[in-house]
Structure formats: C-alpha cells, structure tokens
Enzyme design. Sequence first.
Site, PDB file in Angstrom:
ATOM      1  N   ASN A 104     -11.340 -20.575  13.564  1.00  0.00           N
ATOM      2  CA  ASN A 104     -11.593 -19.221  14.042  1.00  0.00           C
ATOM      3  C   ASN A 104     -12.857 -19.078  14.459  1.00  0.00           C
ATOM      4  O   ASN A 104     -13.518 -19.922  14.903  1.00  0.00           O
ATOM      5  CB  ASN A 104     -11.191 -18.560  12.764  1.00  0.00           C
ATOM      6  CG  ASN A 104     -12.187 -18.695  11.529  1.00  0.00           C
ATOM      7  OD1 ASN A 104     -13.416 -18.782  11.831  1.00  0.00           O
ATOM      8  ND2 ASN A 104     -11.642 -19.381  10.562  1.00  0.00           N
ATOM      9  N   LYS A 117      -1.930 -38.135  18.346  1.00  0.00           N
ATOM     10  CA  LYS A 117      -1.888 -36.825  19.278  1.00  0.00           C
ATOM     11  C   LYS A 117      -0.388 -36.663  19.580  1.00  0.00           C
ATOM     12  O   LYS A 117       0.436 -37.528  20.067  1.00  0.00           O
ATOM     13  CB  LYS A 117      -2.530 -37.440  20.620  1.00  0.00           C
ATOM     14  CG  LYS A 117      -2.907 -36.164  21.456  1.00  0.00           C
ATOM     15  CD  LYS A 117      -3.422 -36.253  22.792  1.00  0.00           C
ATOM     16  CE  LYS A 117      -3.440 -35.082  23.636  1.00  0.00           C
ATOM     17  NZ  LYS A 117      -4.183 -35.389  24.997  1.00  0.00           N
TER      18      LYS A 117
END
Length: 400
Positions: free
Chosen positions: A210, A290
Amino acid sequence: MSLAGKHIIVGLSGGIAAYKTLSLIRLLVKNGASVKTVATPNALHFVTKLSLQTLSKNNVYNDVFSDINDFSTEHISLADWADAMVVAPATANIIGKFANGIADDALSTIFLALNKPVFVAPTMNSRMYENPAVQQNLQTLIERGIHMIEPPIGELACGDEGKGRMEEPEVIYERIAGFFLTSQTFSGKKILITAGPTYEAIDPVRFIGNHSSGLMGVCIADEFANQGADVILVCGPSAIKSKNPIVKRIDVVSAKEMFETCKKHFETADITICSAAVADYAPKQIAEQKIKKKDESLVIELAKNPDILGYLGEQKTEKQVLVGFALETENEFLNAENKLKSKHLDMLILNSLNDEGAGFRHQTNKVSMLFANKETKHFELKSKQDVAKDIVNEITHYIF
Ligand code: PMT
C-alpha cells in the site's frame, strides 16, 4: 533549570567565539552538569587548555593519539559517558566534517562515535554561512537529527553585519536545559510503535502493498525519543529514517513478521501505538518462481493476516496504554468508534482520505482523536511532526 547528574561534552573548533564557550562551560557546571571538553588544535589558538581544564574541572581531550593514560579507546568511552554533546563554536570546517563522516581529529572522531543528542552552534562569516556547500552540510545534519542553534544576525568579528555570530552562552544553555526538561517526560518508559506498509509476497518478484511511506510512525517514534522514552519502532519497508538515534528500529516486511516482532516486545511496553498500514490479507501460497503471463485473468487466493492491534488489545493489561489508527474512506467516525471499542483501545487516531493533505504519502495529516472515555478531539491539517507532537501530548495527559 538544573542539569544535575547530566554528562555533557563541550566541543570547540577554531573560531574567535571560543571565548564565549568558557562562559557556557561555567553555566553548565554551575547548574550541576559534569563537563568534559574536546578541542580541535585550532580551537586551542583561541582559548587555552588550562582555561578549559580549570572551568570544566576535567582534562581536555584534544588528540586521538597522545594523552592515552590507560590505553582505552577514549573516544568510545567519552561517547558512552556523555548524555549529550554541544559543539560551540562550530566552524564551517567542523560542520563539513560532521556532515561527511570525516574523522581526522578528536572532535570529529567523537562525533562519529556518539549516538546521543548533539547541539551545534555554527559561527563564521555570513558569506561563508550562506555558501551553498555550508548550507547543504547544515541541512544534512538537521535531517540526521542534530539540534542546530542558529546564529543570530549581528556584528561579526570581521566587522561585517549578518548571520554567523555564535549564539550567546545563555541561549545555548537554555536550549540544552530545555531539551532535558522536556526529554524527561517519558524517561524510563518503553514505547512500541508500528509504522509503514507491509508487503505480502505473491512470487519472488511481486507483492501486495500500500501507499504508506512510514513518515507518520517515524515522527511519533522521534517525538517519544525526544522526550526521553526508550522507543522500539517496528517498521515495514520504508526509506524514511529516524532523526533521533535513540530510536531502535526493527525492519520487517510482511504482516506476519510485524506480528511476531510486536508479540516479542509488547509485554514490556508501557505504551503501544499501531500506525502501520498492515495488509489485512496475504496470498495463501507464495509461488516459488515468477508467475508467467498466460491466461486472460489470474486468481490469487488470499488468507486473512493476523490482526496485530486486535491481538494486542486482547493481551493488554490495566497498566498498558494501547493506541490505534484508523484510515477511512467513508463513515469515518462510525468505523473509528467501532475500532476503538472492538480492539479494546485507549485512544484511536482517525485520518480520512476525504481530507485534502491527510493520510498516505503527504508530509501533512489531519486527525481526530477518539478516547475510550468517549471524548473526541479534532485537529487542523499540520505537518506530521506536529501531529506526532499532538499525539504524544494527548498521551501525556491521558497517562500521567
Ligand atoms: O505512512 P504515512 O505515509 O505517513 O501514512 C500514515 C498512515 C495513513 C499510514 C497512518 O496515518 C494510518 O492511518 N495508519 C493506519 C492505516 C490502516 O491500515 O488503518 P486500518 O483502519 O486499516 O487499521 C486499523 C488499525 O489496525 C491500525 O492501527 C493498524 O495499524 C492496525 N492493524 C490493521 C490490520 C492488521 N492486520 N493489523 C493491525 O494491527
């Protein structure tokens, strides 16, 4: 204001104002402080070792290599001994060394070894003072938490008028004494603070995070440390540094790490303030490699993170004070009141993204404080440093 029991290092570099430092030493000693002096070779052109020794009632430390009586590392033992250091006069040269980590004499070496409050009283010709290099060095020191005692405007030793004269000994003394007076408010108290965002890994490359910068929590930590508290700052990924070297920072990444660290320190904390923006959910599984781009959509299953503040609220004893934050986007006061009650808080600080300049990333914040006794206080938009002062001030009234 007495400084009884305080250990102060007085550092002198080579400026004509060194004669005024003799009065400062007298003032410190007269008001109960133990003083040890450190002088650069140039400072001793302006005042004698004998004057410094006589007034401080202690030996003068002026050479890292000679004067070793007991083969101890004196710059370290002096740094351990001190509660604070004041450097007056501080020339452009010594300020440059302090700002750039140069340690080539006793004073600059002790400065590097010291993790205590340092007061610096610059003195030099006003053109030197205004030189961008000096201004940048001063700014660096201020950003690192050095207490700058700005030179007043007036006549300089060279006959010029301007900014660069060392502040008067009485004013320097008041700044040091004032610092210790306010700094005693929370002395002996242990404060636990959470700050910054948490990052919840999705794979080795990505995370859920955030916008929290960590500034609000770092300012609160600094303010408590300025007032003498023993502060532990548990901080998520944030580039913001504490200005007060007393703050003990523990860096964490995820909510779970923040939770485990808080659990370790909460029991002995007198006051805990949770200002971190903790992710409520984290990916259930962290992919080992990934994740490759394949389908049109990707579903990541999330699992609830521990509610750190909620857990601490359940563990909290009568003697402990627990303060939470609420960052809201709607029904602000209703949500804040619910958090105050459900998490067993003594105080809740509400900020809303609907207020311009409040919340994430800004240098400013606009808060309301809700207390367990149902009282509510509203504050104007101000710098996060000033919001931190208000928070600490309210906790002072609330606790003592
Ligand atoms: O870091 P800055 O850029 O300076 O921004 C400051 C800030 C906006 C992050 C700060 O002022 C703030 O509001 N912090 C709390 C943000 C938040 O996540 O609020 P919340 O309403 O979601 O959480 C309520 C309280 O529970 C908070 O004290 C939070 O730290 C705590 N919490 C939340 C979730 C969780 N899993 N554990 C928690 O401890």
